[in-house]
Design a protein around this motif. Sequence first.
Motif, PDB file in Angstrom:
ATOM      1  N   TYR A  44      54.548  71.802  19.621  1.00 39.12           N
ATOM      2  CA  TYR A  44      53.206  71.548  19.094  1.00 39.12           C
ATOM      3  C   TYR A  44      52.267  71.267  20.262  1.00 39.12           C
ATOM      4  CZ  TYR A  44      49.335  69.361  16.602  1.00 39.12           C
ATOM      5  OH  TYR A  44      48.089  69.046  16.118  1.00 39.12           O
TER       6      TYR A  44
ATOM      7  N   ALA B 234      48.382  69.778  21.009  1.00 38.89           N
ATOM      8  CA  ALA B 234      47.205  69.113  20.451  1.00 38.89           C
ATOM      9  C   ALA B 234      45.942  69.888  20.807  1.00 38.89           C
ATOM     10  CB  ALA B 234      47.129  67.685  20.965  1.00 38.89           C
TER      11      ALA B 234
ATOM     12  N   ALA C 246      42.640  65.730  21.697  1.00 41.79           N
ATOM     13  CA  ALA C 246      43.664  64.784  21.232  1.00 41.79           C
ATOM     14  C   ALA C 246      44.878  64.827  22.151  1.00 41.79           C
ATOM     15  CB  ALA C 246      44.077  65.123  19.801  1.00 41.79           C
TER      16      ALA C 246
ATOM     17  N   VAL D 229      49.264  63.704  22.302  1.00 40.14           N
ATOM     18  CA  VAL D 229      50.431  63.465  21.463  1.00 40.14           C
ATOM     19  C   VAL D 229      51.578  62.929  22.318  1.00 40.14           C
ATOM     20  CG1 VAL D 229      49.883  65.142  19.650  1.00 40.14           C
ATOM     21  CG2 VAL D 229      51.076  65.897  21.724  1.00 40.14           C
TER      22      VAL D 229
ATOM     23  N   HIS E 112      49.876  60.928  17.172  1.00 38.39           N
ATOM     24  CA  HIS E 112      48.767  61.856  17.417  1.00 38.39           C
ATOM     25  C   HIS E 112      47.505  61.029  17.620  1.00 38.39           C
ATOM     26  CE1 HIS E 112      46.229  65.394  17.158  1.00 38.39           C
ATOM     27  NE2 HIS E 112      47.274  66.164  16.885  1.00 38.39           N
TER      28      HIS E 112
ATOM     29  N   GLU F  48      41.253  63.465  17.462  1.00 35.32           N
ATOM     30  CA  GLU F  48      40.557  64.633  17.965  1.00 35.32           C
ATOM     31  C   GLU F  48      39.090  64.264  18.208  1.00 35.32           C
ATOM     32  OE1 GLU F  48      41.155  67.860  15.247  1.00 35.32           O
ATOM     33  OE2 GLU F  48      43.158  68.305  16.025  1.00 35.32           O
TER      34      GLU F  48
ATOM     35  N   ARG G 124      45.268  55.771  16.009  1.00 36.74           N
ATOM     36  CA  ARG G 124      46.283  56.815  16.147  1.00 36.74           C
ATOM     37  C   ARG G 124      46.988  56.970  14.811  1.00 36.74           C
ATOM     38  NH1 ARG G 124      50.336  53.446  20.259  1.00 36.74           N
ATOM     39  NH2 ARG G 124      50.613  51.630  18.936  1.00 36.74           N
TER      40      ARG G 124
ATOM     41  N   ALA H 248      51.302  70.865  11.801  1.00 34.20           N
ATOM     42  CA  ALA H 248      51.319  69.404  11.770  1.00 34.20           C
ATOM     43  C   ALA H 248      50.668  68.892  10.495  1.00 34.20           C
ATOM     44  CB  ALA H 248      50.596  68.842  12.984  1.00 34.20           C
TER      45      ALA H 248
ATOM     46  N   THR I 266      49.540  65.267   8.644  1.00 33.75           N
ATOM     47  CA  THR I 266      49.326  63.850   8.903  1.00 33.75           C
ATOM     48  C   THR I 266      50.169  63.018   7.954  1.00 33.75           C
ATOM     49  OG1 THR I 266      47.076  64.300   9.652  1.00 33.75           O
ATOM     50  CG2 THR I 266      47.604  62.021   9.070  1.00 33.75           C
TER      51      THR I 266
END
Length: 421
Positions: free
Chosen positions: A58, A60, A64, A66, A83, A86, A99, A109, A111
């Motif tokens: 992944y 970001a 952002a 991670v 995470h 942003e 966060r 991803a 949330t």
Amino acid sequence: MSEKQLTFAPRHHQLTNINVWTADSQWLAFDVRPSGASFTGETIERVNVATGEVEVLYRARNGAHVGVVTVSPDMPPRYVCIHGPEHPDVDWHYDFHHRCGVIVQQGQAATLDACDITAPYTPGALRGGTHVHVFSPDGTRLSFTYNDHVMHERDAREDLRNVGVAVPLHPVYPPQQHPREYAGSHYCVLVSQTQRDPQPGSDQIDRAYEECWIGNRGYRKADGSWQRWAIAFIGNTRDASGQITPEVFIVDLPEALTDYARPGNAPLEGSATTLPAPPASVRQRRLTWTRGLALQPRHWLRAAPDGSAIAFLLADEQGIIQLWCISPNGGEPHQITRLTRSIQSAFSWHPQGRFVAFISDNRVMCCEIASGSCVPLTGLSDATLSGDAVVWSPDGKQIAYMRETDGWRQLFCVSAEQAQA
């Protein structure tokens, strides 16, 4: 010694302290923070322990960052990590209370924890930031630590760290009256209870942290009944002189998902002047009364797979940091190791529960719980081993850890089969 270096790129590689292996023991998940304390990595990655192949899981976007990735215990693997926000700005940038957790699968991803910082708050949503998200041994729910934005804005001294859980009751959709509010895939609640300025000599705490799930399927209570869900954590009490004394605490959790949505004497979602509160059936209790668990090395409580013991680090009478265990039912702690040099790291249990792995004397050690005997798995070296993570593979054959090499933190693993013979 069958030590193997897995990563070689000229950058840092960081393992979390638990659940870093995929269930097939083939891959290790890591982040790429420039150092252990900063949080500016942009990718979550994994390395194949057999071939050394590295994959980006992944990346970001929009400023952002991670990190702190862990893996689900099932296949295909799900990855969960911290995470950061942003489009960060001067008012809302990465911080303990800014966060969230995201679950990553096949590059997408979702949330984990909803955020609602505008009154009236939403049950099942949180009002701040979550950290170190760990799947339960069956992969159905997650634990995390938490800091609260609402209380931080009111008075930073009231933003007390707590432990929470995310359960698959239903997704949570706050009204989103603020641009920093968002929905989450899981219903999230706090399960610890803290208060500012704990009374010296009491069981009150002002910080709950470094938690663990107890047992692969819970633990047997003193009356013979089975407690399916429970979490242990470190709580900061005050001794009679007012000094911080970290101790072991436990919370038994509901089995029915709907019970997580039943408020107790205070709102699950908190208020403008109070933190979110645990569900009605959740009560925390203290398990240890010691001189205070070791603050260094930083470590997380870890429970035996059968749920019979919770392990922690505590200095002996000579000041040497040793491994100790206590039953989830309480009683006297039992000293496991009698080392002449302190344990220097976090630790993990063998999946069958017979051994624990940690670092001492700058070597990875395999400790047999029953006897306390320790066998070094790596040789003496001038290269510093990191104390952040020493993690057994799900098949019990290897242990992953980190070592400084040419100025970079690299991932290593070592075979543990010979020590178990």
